[in-house]
Design a protein around this motif. Sequence first.
Motif, PDB file in Angstrom:
ATOM      1  N   ASN A 313     -69.583 -34.988  96.380  1.00 18.66           N
ATOM      2  CA  ASN A 313     -69.834 -34.309  97.659  1.00 18.66           C
ATOM      3  C   ASN A 313     -71.183 -33.589  97.637  1.00 18.66           C
ATOM      4  OD1 ASN A 313     -67.093 -34.414  99.303  1.00 18.66           O
ATOM      5  ND2 ASN A 313     -66.557 -34.037  97.170  1.00 18.66           N
ATOM      6  N   SER A 314     -72.078 -34.046  96.758  1.00 15.64           N
ATOM      7  CA  SER A 314     -73.322 -33.321  96.508  1.00 15.64           C
ATOM      8  C   SER A 314     -74.202 -33.189  97.754  1.00 15.64           C
ATOM      9  CB  SER A 314     -74.109 -33.981  95.385  1.00 15.64           C
ATOM     10  OG  SER A 314     -74.374 -35.329  95.684  1.00 15.64           O
ATOM     11  N   LYS A 315     -74.313 -34.248  98.547  1.00 18.07           N
ATOM     12  CA  LYS A 315     -75.190 -34.183  99.721  1.00 18.07           C
ATOM     13  C   LYS A 315     -74.686 -33.156 100.728  1.00 18.07           C
ATOM     14  CE  LYS A 315     -77.010 -38.867  99.325  1.00 18.07           C
ATOM     15  NZ  LYS A 315     -77.115 -40.209  99.930  1.00 18.07           N
ATOM     16  N   ARG A 316     -73.377 -33.178 100.965  1.00 20.02           N
ATOM     17  CA  ARG A 316     -72.803 -32.230 101.914  1.00 20.02           C
ATOM     18  C   ARG A 316     -72.941 -30.793 101.394  1.00 20.02           C
ATOM     19  NH1 ARG A 316     -68.448 -32.436 105.620  1.00 20.02           N
ATOM     20  NH2 ARG A 316     -68.538 -30.488 106.791  1.00 20.02           N
ATOM     21  N   LEU A 317     -72.719 -30.615 100.102  1.00 18.56           N
ATOM     22  CA  LEU A 317     -72.844 -29.284  99.507  1.00 18.56           C
ATOM     23  C   LEU A 317     -74.288 -28.783  99.559  1.00 18.56           C
ATOM     24  CD1 LEU A 317     -70.456 -29.592  96.439  1.00 18.56           C
ATOM     25  CD2 LEU A 317     -70.333 -27.834  98.201  1.00 18.56           C
ATOM     26  N   GLN A 318     -75.237 -29.674  99.297  1.00 22.35           N
ATOM     27  CA  GLN A 318     -76.649 -29.293  99.369  1.00 22.35           C
ATOM     28  C   GLN A 318     -76.985 -28.769 100.758  1.00 22.35           C
ATOM     29  OE1 GLN A 318     -78.636 -32.869  98.193  1.00 22.35           O
ATOM     30  NE2 GLN A 318     -78.687 -32.323  96.028  1.00 22.35           N
ATOM     31  N   LYS A 319     -76.466 -29.473 101.774  1.00 27.16           N
ATOM     32  CA  LYS A 319     -76.737 -29.078 103.154  1.00 27.16           C
ATOM     33  C   LYS A 319     -76.119 -27.708 103.455  1.00 27.16           C
ATOM     34  CE  LYS A 319     -76.209 -30.770 107.919  1.00 27.16           C
ATOM     35  NZ  LYS A 319     -75.578 -29.576 108.474  1.00 27.16           N
ATOM     36  N   GLU A 320     -74.848 -27.537 103.057  1.00 28.62           N
ATOM     37  CA  GLU A 320     -74.155 -26.277 103.336  1.00 28.62           C
ATOM     38  C   GLU A 320     -74.821 -25.106 102.606  1.00 28.62           C
ATOM     39  OE1 GLU A 320     -71.707 -25.709 105.378  1.00 28.62           O
ATOM     40  OE2 GLU A 320     -71.110 -27.740 105.923  1.00 28.62           O
ATOM     41  N   LEU A 321     -75.207 -25.318 101.345  1.00 29.01           N
ATOM     42  CA  LEU A 321     -75.830 -24.249 100.567  1.00 29.01           C
ATOM     43  C   LEU A 321     -77.214 -23.887 101.109  1.00 29.01           C
ATOM     44  CD1 LEU A 321     -74.811 -25.361  96.955  1.00 29.01           C
ATOM     45  CD2 LEU A 321     -74.088 -23.268  98.094  1.00 29.01           C
ATOM     46  N   SER A 322     -77.925 -24.902 101.558  1.00 27.54           N
ATOM     47  CA  SER A 322     -79.277 -24.652 102.075  1.00 27.54           C
ATOM     48  C   SER A 322     -79.252 -23.794 103.338  1.00 27.54           C
ATOM     49  CB  SER A 322     -79.992 -25.976 102.364  1.00 27.54           C
ATOM     50  OG  SER A 322     -79.363 -26.644 103.450  1.00 27.54           O
ATOM     51  N   GLU A 323     -78.105 -23.777 104.032  1.00 24.35           N
ATOM     52  CA  GLU A 323     -77.984 -22.991 105.256  1.00 24.35           C
ATOM     53  C   GLU A 323     -77.475 -21.579 104.986  1.00 24.35           C
ATOM     54  OE1 GLU A 323     -75.469 -25.341 107.709  1.00 24.35           O
ATOM     55  OE2 GLU A 323     -76.982 -26.897 108.064  1.00 24.35           O
ATOM     56  N   SER A 324     -77.289 -21.231 103.718  1.00 22.34           N
ATOM     57  CA  SER A 324     -76.795 -19.895 103.359  1.00 22.34           C
ATOM     58  C   SER A 324     -77.745 -19.260 102.345  1.00 22.34           C
ATOM     59  CB  SER A 324     -75.385 -20.000 102.789  1.00 22.34           C
ATOM     60  OG  SER A 324     -74.886 -18.745 102.451  1.00 22.34           O
ATOM     61  N   ALA A 325     -78.810 -18.676 102.857  1.00 20.90           N
ATOM     62  CA  ALA A 325     -79.853 -18.110 101.993  1.00 20.90           C
ATOM     63  C   ALA A 325     -79.304 -16.996 101.094  1.00 20.90           C
ATOM     64  CB  ALA A 325     -81.000 -17.576 102.853  1.00 20.90           C
ATOM     65  N   ASP A 353     -65.548 -20.387 102.271  1.00 19.13           N
ATOM     66  CA  ASP A 353     -65.851 -20.791 103.644  1.00 19.13           C
ATOM     67  C   ASP A 353     -66.487 -22.174 103.672  1.00 19.13           C
ATOM     68  OD1 ASP A 353     -64.836 -18.527 104.814  1.00 19.13           O
ATOM     69  OD2 ASP A 353     -66.753 -17.458 104.890  1.00 19.13           O
ATOM     70  N   ILE A 354     -67.366 -22.438 102.702  1.00 20.93           N
ATOM     71  CA  ILE A 354     -68.003 -23.756 102.617  1.00 20.93           C
ATOM     72  C   ILE A 354     -66.960 -24.825 102.281  1.00 20.93           C
ATOM     73  CG2 ILE A 354     -69.560 -25.178 101.198  1.00 20.93           C
ATOM     74  CD1 ILE A 354     -71.457 -22.789 101.072  1.00 20.93           C
ATOM     75  N   PHE A 355     -66.067 -24.520 101.335  1.00 20.41           N
ATOM     76  CA  PHE A 355     -65.064 -25.497 100.914  1.00 20.41           C
ATOM     77  C   PHE A 355     -64.118 -25.876 102.059  1.00 20.41           C
ATOM     78  CE2 PHE A 355     -65.459 -23.431  96.472  1.00 20.41           C
ATOM     79  CZ  PHE A 355     -66.604 -24.177  96.221  1.00 20.41           C
ATOM     80  N   LYS A 356     -63.896 -24.940 102.983  1.00 21.16           N
ATOM     81  CA  LYS A 356     -63.026 -25.232 104.127  1.00 21.16           C
ATOM     82  C   LYS A 356     -63.589 -26.364 104.985  1.00 21.16           C
ATOM     83  CE  LYS A 356     -61.123 -20.544 104.564  1.00 21.16           C
ATOM     84  NZ  LYS A 356     -61.134 -19.292 105.352  1.00 21.16           N
ATOM     85  N   SER A 357     -64.893 -26.531 104.965  1.00 23.45           N
ATOM     86  CA  SER A 357     -65.522 -27.548 105.809  1.00 23.45           C
ATOM     87  C   SER A 357     -65.611 -28.909 105.118  1.00 23.45           C
ATOM     88  CB  SER A 357     -66.932 -27.093 106.217  1.00 23.45           C
ATOM     89  OG  SER A 357     -67.780 -27.035 105.083  1.00 23.45           O
ATOM     90  N   ILE A 358     -65.201 -28.969 103.832  1.00 26.53           N
ATOM     91  CA  ILE A 358     -65.271 -30.227 103.082  1.00 26.53           C
ATOM     92  C   ILE A 358     -63.875 -30.549 102.558  1.00 26.53           C
ATOM     93  CG2 ILE A 358     -66.382 -31.447 101.163  1.00 26.53           C
ATOM     94  CD1 ILE A 358     -68.677 -29.437 101.350  1.00 26.53           C
ATOM     95  N   PRO A 359     -63.140 -31.455 103.206  1.00 26.15           N
ATOM     96  CA  PRO A 359     -61.740 -31.729 102.851  1.00 26.15           C
ATOM     97  C   PRO A 359     -61.515 -32.029 101.371  1.00 26.15           C
ATOM     98  CG  PRO A 359     -62.318 -32.827 104.901  1.00 26.15           C
ATOM     99  CD  PRO A 359     -63.593 -32.251 104.360  1.00 26.15           C
ATOM    100  N   SER A 360     -62.447 -32.741 100.743  1.00 25.22           N
ATOM    101  CA  SER A 360     -62.267 -33.115  99.337  1.00 25.22           C
ATOM    102  C   SER A 360     -62.207 -31.914  98.414  1.00 25.22           C
ATOM    103  CB  SER A 360     -63.424 -34.021  98.881  1.00 25.22           C
ATOM    104  OG  SER A 360     -63.464 -35.188  99.649  1.00 25.22           O
ATOM    105  N   LEU A 361     -62.710 -30.773  98.878  1.00 24.78           N
ATOM    106  CA  LEU A 361     -62.749 -29.578  98.032  1.00 24.78           C
ATOM    107  C   LEU A 361     -61.614 -28.603  98.355  1.00 24.78           C
ATOM    108  CD1 LEU A 361     -66.603 -28.952  97.950  1.00 24.78           C
ATOM    109  CD2 LEU A 361     -65.194 -30.244  96.365  1.00 24.78           C
ATOM    110  N   ALA A 362     -60.568 -29.121  98.987  1.00 22.19           N
ATOM    111  CA  ALA A 362     -59.428 -28.268  99.341  1.00 22.19           C
ATOM    112  C   ALA A 362     -58.736 -27.699  98.119  1.00 22.19           C
ATOM    113  CB  ALA A 362     -58.426 -29.071 100.174  1.00 22.19           C
ATOM    114  N   ILE A 363     -58.976 -28.288  96.948  1.00 22.96           N
ATOM    115  CA  ILE A 363     -58.389 -27.781  95.706  1.00 22.96           C
ATOM    116  C   ILE A 363     -58.723 -26.313  95.486  1.00 22.96           C
ATOM    117  CG2 ILE A 363     -60.380 -28.690  94.427  1.00 22.96           C
ATOM    118  CD1 ILE A 363     -58.666 -28.900  91.983  1.00 22.96           C
ATOM    119  N   PHE A 364     -59.930 -25.893  95.915  1.00 25.52           N
ATOM    120  CA  PHE A 364     -60.357 -24.511  95.707  1.00 25.52           C
ATOM    121  C   PHE A 364     -59.594 -23.539  96.621  1.00 25.52           C
ATOM    122  CE2 PHE A 364     -63.970 -27.033  94.278  1.00 25.52           C
ATOM    123  CZ  PHE A 364     -64.274 -26.432  93.075  1.00 25.52           C
ATOM    124  N   LEU A 365     -58.955 -24.070  97.665  1.00 27.68           N
ATOM    125  CA  LEU A 365     -58.251 -23.222  98.616  1.00 27.68           C
ATOM    126  C   LEU A 365     -56.774 -23.064  98.268  1.00 27.68           C
ATOM    127  CD1 LEU A 365     -59.811 -24.720 101.879  1.00 27.68           C
ATOM    128  CD2 LEU A 365     -60.628 -22.791 100.525  1.00 27.68           C
TER     129      LEU A 365
END
Length: 398
Positions: A313-325, A353-365
């Motif tokens: 999920n690296s591309k999606r995570l990169q995008k989400e992280l880049s939007e949270s300075a 909050d980021i993990f909520k937007s990426i279904p594959s990372l629901a393990i963290f929730l």
Amino acid sequence: MNPSASGWIDKFGSLAKSYQKTYKDFNTLYFGLRETGFVYGIHSGLPAFVTPEHKLSEDEKAKINLLNALYFTFIDKHTDGNFADFLECIFKFYETLEVNQASFLGKIFTGSKTSSKLEKLIDSRVYLEDNIISKTFNSFITNSLLFIDVLLFKRYLTEAENIKKHAQKLEYLVINVTYHALNSKEKNKKDEKLAQLLASSLSFIDGDNQNFDGSYRNILLANDSKWENAYLLDMACLTVWEDNSLEYKESEFIYGIGKDLGFAHEHIQEALAQVTHFFIENAETIPFLKDQNLALQFYDNMGRLVNRLILRNSKRLQKELSESAELVALLSKSTVKDLSKEEKKKVQRQLLDIFKSIPSLAIFLLPGGAVLLPIFIKLIPKLLPSSFDENRIEQSEK
């Protein structure tokens, strides 16, 4: 092919149609599946025509091997059948087995039977438990008796009547054969792990309510399925050979049960030789042979799981992280000094909050999922530009 992402079954179907002649008959399929470890409930290999995009975990290999075995069992009976026909047939098979009665899969058997629903169904057969956190506390995360599904499906294609009853009989024979095989040898901790794995993989009978008194032998002698008997012999060989030795008492048991199953001395020798070869080739990756303490095992298993989830999920995570300075600044700070209690809470809240937007990372929730955050944070530098980690050594600098 990525069996942890949606669409993998359709991908398998598109690949498999070009390899319809991979297995000449069920004989070829059985020995091919035994070579990859699938018959033994250990997943060391894959079908030759499947090329994964990432290094696969054992449960991901199990998904592919189960689908491959079921599909080519279907093709062995329906040489002109297409993948859509197979999908319809496999749903009817599992519905007849009533696997939905023991799981969350009631909805799977209503409405259209799509490949996405089959993905959920296969997940339910592969995993021993629903809670992904608790599964990581041991390495037995996959059903070790999946090949029983294949044998039942083979029978279902020609004789669907009483298939659930036959499933119960076959599991009863497997658990009794392995129990008596274990009793033919001196027990050790690895034997206990194997027994636990087999018992937890039962789907159609309750292992706690079985009488292991030898009465199973009458049912064994009456069983006339060549491939079911071959499987029972292979499971017996697996059970006695896990310590890489064969004592007199064990040898007496194996050759005795092999005779009961209708096999010649040479066939029994071949079965023992094959399991010996498999252990020599794969001893370091066989789960129940690993001897780790609980904490180390948990960390290793979770590290592999989180690493896989992040990279995929690296591309999606990169995008989400880049939007949270602010989050990136805090993560960057955490690589050189400890964060305050308030800063740690802020990092945890923003990551969740980021993990909520990426279904594959629901393990963290999930309950307890927060304990995985340190593993995630440790791997974050792989996702961000090198400026995030000033001490990272680039390839050109080595």
